[in-house]
Design a protein around this motif. Structure first.
Motif, PDB file in Angstrom:
ATOM      1  N   ARG A 144     -13.096  32.506 -17.065  1.00  0.00           N
ATOM      2  CA  ARG A 144     -12.057  31.513 -16.830  1.00  0.00           C
ATOM      3  C   ARG A 144     -11.921  31.229 -15.339  1.00  0.00           C
ATOM      4  NH1 ARG A 144      -7.196  29.074 -18.961  1.00  0.00           N
ATOM      5  NH2 ARG A 144      -5.365  29.502 -17.700  1.00  0.00           N
ATOM      6  N   PHE A 145     -12.168  32.235 -14.515  1.00  0.00           N
ATOM      7  CA  PHE A 145     -11.913  32.003 -13.084  1.00  0.00           C
ATOM      8  C   PHE A 145     -13.122  31.452 -12.330  1.00  0.00           C
ATOM      9  CE2 PHE A 145     -14.237  35.623 -11.391  1.00  0.00           C
ATOM     10  CZ  PHE A 145     -14.182  36.585 -12.395  1.00  0.00           C
ATOM     11  N   VAL A 180      -2.806  32.221 -16.168  1.00  0.00           N
ATOM     12  CA  VAL A 180      -2.574  33.305 -17.126  1.00  0.00           C
ATOM     13  C   VAL A 180      -2.507  34.643 -16.379  1.00  0.00           C
ATOM     14  CG1 VAL A 180      -3.525  34.636 -19.058  1.00  0.00           C
ATOM     15  CG2 VAL A 180      -3.668  32.136 -19.071  1.00  0.00           C
ATOM     16  N   VAL A 181      -1.398  35.358 -16.572  1.00  0.00           N
ATOM     17  CA  VAL A 181      -1.265  36.698 -16.019  1.00  0.00           C
ATOM     18  C   VAL A 181      -1.587  37.681 -17.138  1.00  0.00           C
ATOM     19  CG1 VAL A 181       0.291  38.400 -14.982  1.00  0.00           C
ATOM     20  CG2 VAL A 181       0.540  35.958 -14.437  1.00  0.00           C
ATOM     21  N   LEU A 182      -2.621  38.479 -16.947  1.00  0.00           N
ATOM     22  CA  LEU A 182      -2.982  39.459 -17.957  1.00  0.00           C
ATOM     23  C   LEU A 182      -2.420  40.815 -17.554  1.00  0.00           C
ATOM     24  CD1 LEU A 182      -5.649  39.359 -20.325  1.00  0.00           C
ATOM     25  CD2 LEU A 182      -5.514  41.538 -19.177  1.00  0.00           C
ATOM     26  N   GLU A 233     -10.920  38.642 -20.780  1.00  0.00           N
ATOM     27  CA  GLU A 233     -11.628  37.592 -20.039  1.00  0.00           C
ATOM     28  C   GLU A 233     -10.730  36.453 -19.603  1.00  0.00           C
ATOM     29  OE1 GLU A 233     -14.871  36.167 -22.383  1.00  0.00           O
ATOM     30  OE2 GLU A 233     -15.856  38.104 -22.451  1.00  0.00           O
ATOM     31  N   ILE A 234      -9.482  36.433 -20.076  1.00  0.00           N
ATOM     32  CA  ILE A 234      -8.719  35.194 -19.933  1.00  0.00           C
ATOM     33  C   ILE A 234      -7.775  35.173 -18.744  1.00  0.00           C
ATOM     34  CG2 ILE A 234      -8.853  34.761 -22.403  1.00  0.00           C
ATOM     35  CD1 ILE A 234      -5.871  35.570 -22.534  1.00  0.00           C
ATOM     36  N   GLY A 235      -7.727  36.248 -17.956  1.00  0.00           N
ATOM     37  CA  GLY A 235      -6.756  36.282 -16.874  1.00  0.00           C
ATOM     38  C   GLY A 235      -7.155  35.439 -15.667  1.00  0.00           C
ATOM     39  N   ASP A 236      -6.152  34.859 -15.023  1.00  0.00           N
ATOM     40  CA  ASP A 236      -6.347  34.256 -13.697  1.00  0.00           C
ATOM     41  C   ASP A 236      -5.834  35.221 -12.645  1.00  0.00           C
ATOM     42  OD1 ASP A 236      -7.276  31.549 -14.463  1.00  0.00           O
ATOM     43  OD2 ASP A 236      -5.329  31.477 -15.443  1.00  0.00           O
ATOM     44  N   VAL A 237      -4.830  35.992 -13.045  1.00  0.00           N
ATOM     45  CA  VAL A 237      -4.266  37.030 -12.186  1.00  0.00           C
ATOM     46  C   VAL A 237      -4.111  38.260 -13.072  1.00  0.00           C
ATOM     47  CG1 VAL A 237      -2.231  37.742 -10.876  1.00  0.00           C
ATOM     48  CG2 VAL A 237      -3.020  35.370 -10.742  1.00  0.00           C
TER      49      VAL A 237
END
Lengths: 133, 381
Positions: free
Chosen positions: B222-223, B164-166, B185-189
């Motif tokens: 998430r990460f 997920v890119v935020l 809170e949900i980004g990976d990048v």
């Protein structure tokens, strides 16, 4: 359940006047349709390819540059090449009365010139869809 | 085209009309789609599914357009599923994400489809999951999901995307916005777009600080699981020498760590992860600056997205994440079936009756719920 009508609204040609197209887009949206708006200066190739990917029921094009006699028939030609025969194609914009019969002969279902009431356009779409629910 | 096997065969072969037709069947929940989806199932699970999410006007579509160009330059076939909201009143929608991506319209290696939410909340349309599977089976290497412009809690994309890119932008609000729960809170990048505007440095700093604090507080994010797994592998392989032997895809491993490690080359204002004074290097996701309009920073963003995928694969987290997501989706689909069974005429009457006795205080809410559950256990109402 009613099938949601999907309309691709496109501006082929080089003029930058998209007010009419946007008015139509809003009217169709308010009539419960899903309008895929593709923006200015699209080639017939882009329009046909986008209409296929979006599985549009209707392609509605607006031209104010005077290039309609070339661009509208070109879209119909590309649709035939791709064997797409179930999409309703409409044209709009500044189009002289004399040109309308030729465009219809090329396969454009109807031409709506400035001043066309939007309810008439909506009714035309609902009554002339080539795909049924 | 009505024959399921034929439709599946054509979709698998990348036939745009077949794919588009199938997506429309999914959108109107046509039961005939199921036979086709079952046939396609064996070919799914190959694509890297990337979610792009963020507030309205953050530049998600423009960014998606540039990401598609970058991925095409790397020889990958790319599909985009762009979601826009439907009107809750008329059901109509203006789907305008495509405007930014029309340059790809005639590229055979790109397929773009706009979906309206059709009443579904959570930032996606109900059809998104199955649409992604069709595009995956059709052989697109990357499937990008662009969510609607999100507010603070539309987080469904985490259930479908591997990465997920935020996307954030300067000027949205004060620093408290970055520490609220939900979307952030949900980004990976993480990416701060329109980075040529005033205030972008501050947003970059605030996001890094939010992520660092999450790590310091030991918060579940998430990460975190991925970073823990990476740390374990780093420790197991001695972190440096000999790592080549222990880690099969070592370049991916190193590049992911490199992104997070601040280096002199970043000149102190580097956007690749960050450090907190006194705490040394903390493992936080990449926080990158982009200007989607000009394409600035997009290559680094795609590098980070691909490094994330490699790290997921390397640690086994890709499988874990996908299995968890499928479990969630199965649960949700089951709940849908149960709700549909309640729609049965006889049951609807029974539900109304139970609701009445709850309202009249003859039964309490939980006894009524138990009674409903027993009723569903039987084949007939």
């Amino acid at each position: 359940m009613d099938r949601t009508i999907r309309v691709l609204v496109a501006k082929p040609g080089l003029d930058g006047h998209d007010r009419g197209a946007k008015v139509i887009a809003r009217a169709l949206r308010d009539a419960g349709m899903e309008v895929i708006y593709t923006g200015l200066r699209q080639t017939p190739e882009q329009i046909v390819s986008a209409a296929i990917q979006e599985d549009a029921d209707v392609i509605a094009m607006s031209i104010l540059s005077g290039a309609h006699n070339h661009l509208f028939p070109r879209v119909m030609e590309l649709l035939r090449e791709k064997k797409v025969d179930d999409v309703l194609v409409l044209g709009g914009g500044v189009i002289p009365d004399d040109d309308i019969p030729g465009l219809k002969a090329a396969g454009i279902a109807e031409i709506f010139t400035p001043g066309s009431p939007t309810p008439a356009i909506i009714e035309f779409i609902k009554n002339n869809l080539k795909r049924k629910a | 085209m009505d024959d399921p096997a034929e439709l599946a065969r054509r979709a698998r072969g990348g036939d745009a009309r077949a794919i588009a037709r199938l997506i429309s069947m999914i959108e109107r929940e046509d039961p005939a789609r199921l036979a086709v989806l079952k046939l396609l199932h064996a070919w799914t699970g190959r694509a890297h599914v990337v979610g792009i999410t963020g507030p309205p006007g953050a530049g998600k579509s423009t960014l998606a357009d540039k990401i598609v160009s970058e991925l095409r330059g790397r020889g990958r076939r790319v599909a985009v599923v762009a979601v826009d909201p439907s009107s809750p009143f008329t059901g109509g929608a203006i789907l305008g994400d495509r405007i930014r991506m029309m340059r790809h319209a005639t590229d055979e290696g790109v397929f773009i489809r706009s979906l309206a939410t059709r009443g579904h909340l959570g930032g996606l349309s109900r059809a998104t999951a199955e649409t992604v599977r069709v595009l995956d089976a059709a052989g697109y290497d990357d499937v990008i999901i662009e969510t609607v412009g999100v507010g603070q809690s539309e987080v469904d994309v985490v259930r479908l995307a591997d990465t997920v890119v935020l996307v954030s932008v300067p000027g949205l609000g004060d620093d408290i916005q970055a520490i609220k729960a939900g979307v952030m809170e949900i980004g990976d990048v993480f990416c701060v777009n329109k980075a040529d505007r005033d205030g972008s440095e501050r947003v970059l700093r605030e996001i890094k600080s939010m992520l660092e604090n999450a790590v310091l507080n030991g918060a579940a994010t998430r990460f975190t699981p991925l970073y823990d797994a990476m740390a374990c592998m780093g420790a197991a392989s001695g972190e440096n020498a000999g790592a080549e032997d222990a880690v099969p895809d070592d370049e991916a491993h190193r590049s992911f760590f490199r992104q997070r490690a601040p280096s002199a080359a970043d000149g102190g204002s580097g956007h690749h992860g960050g450090t907190l004074p006194g705490y040394g290097s903390l493992a936080i996701p990449p926080v990158l600056a982009t200007v989607a309009e000009t394409g600035e920073g997009v290559k680094a963003l795609v590098d980070a997205v691909k490094a994330h995928e490699a790290a997921l694969a390397l640690t086994g987290m890709l499988a874990t994440r996908r299995r968890d997501n499928l479990a969630w989706e199965l649960g949700k689909a089951l709940a849908g079936r149960i709700l549909a069974r309640l729609e049965d005429d006889g049951r609807r009457t029974a539900v109304a009756g139970l609701a009445g006795s709850v309202m009249d205080r003859q039964t309490d809410f939980y006894d009524a719920l138990d009674a409903l559950e027993r009723m569903l256990g039987s084949r007939q109402p």
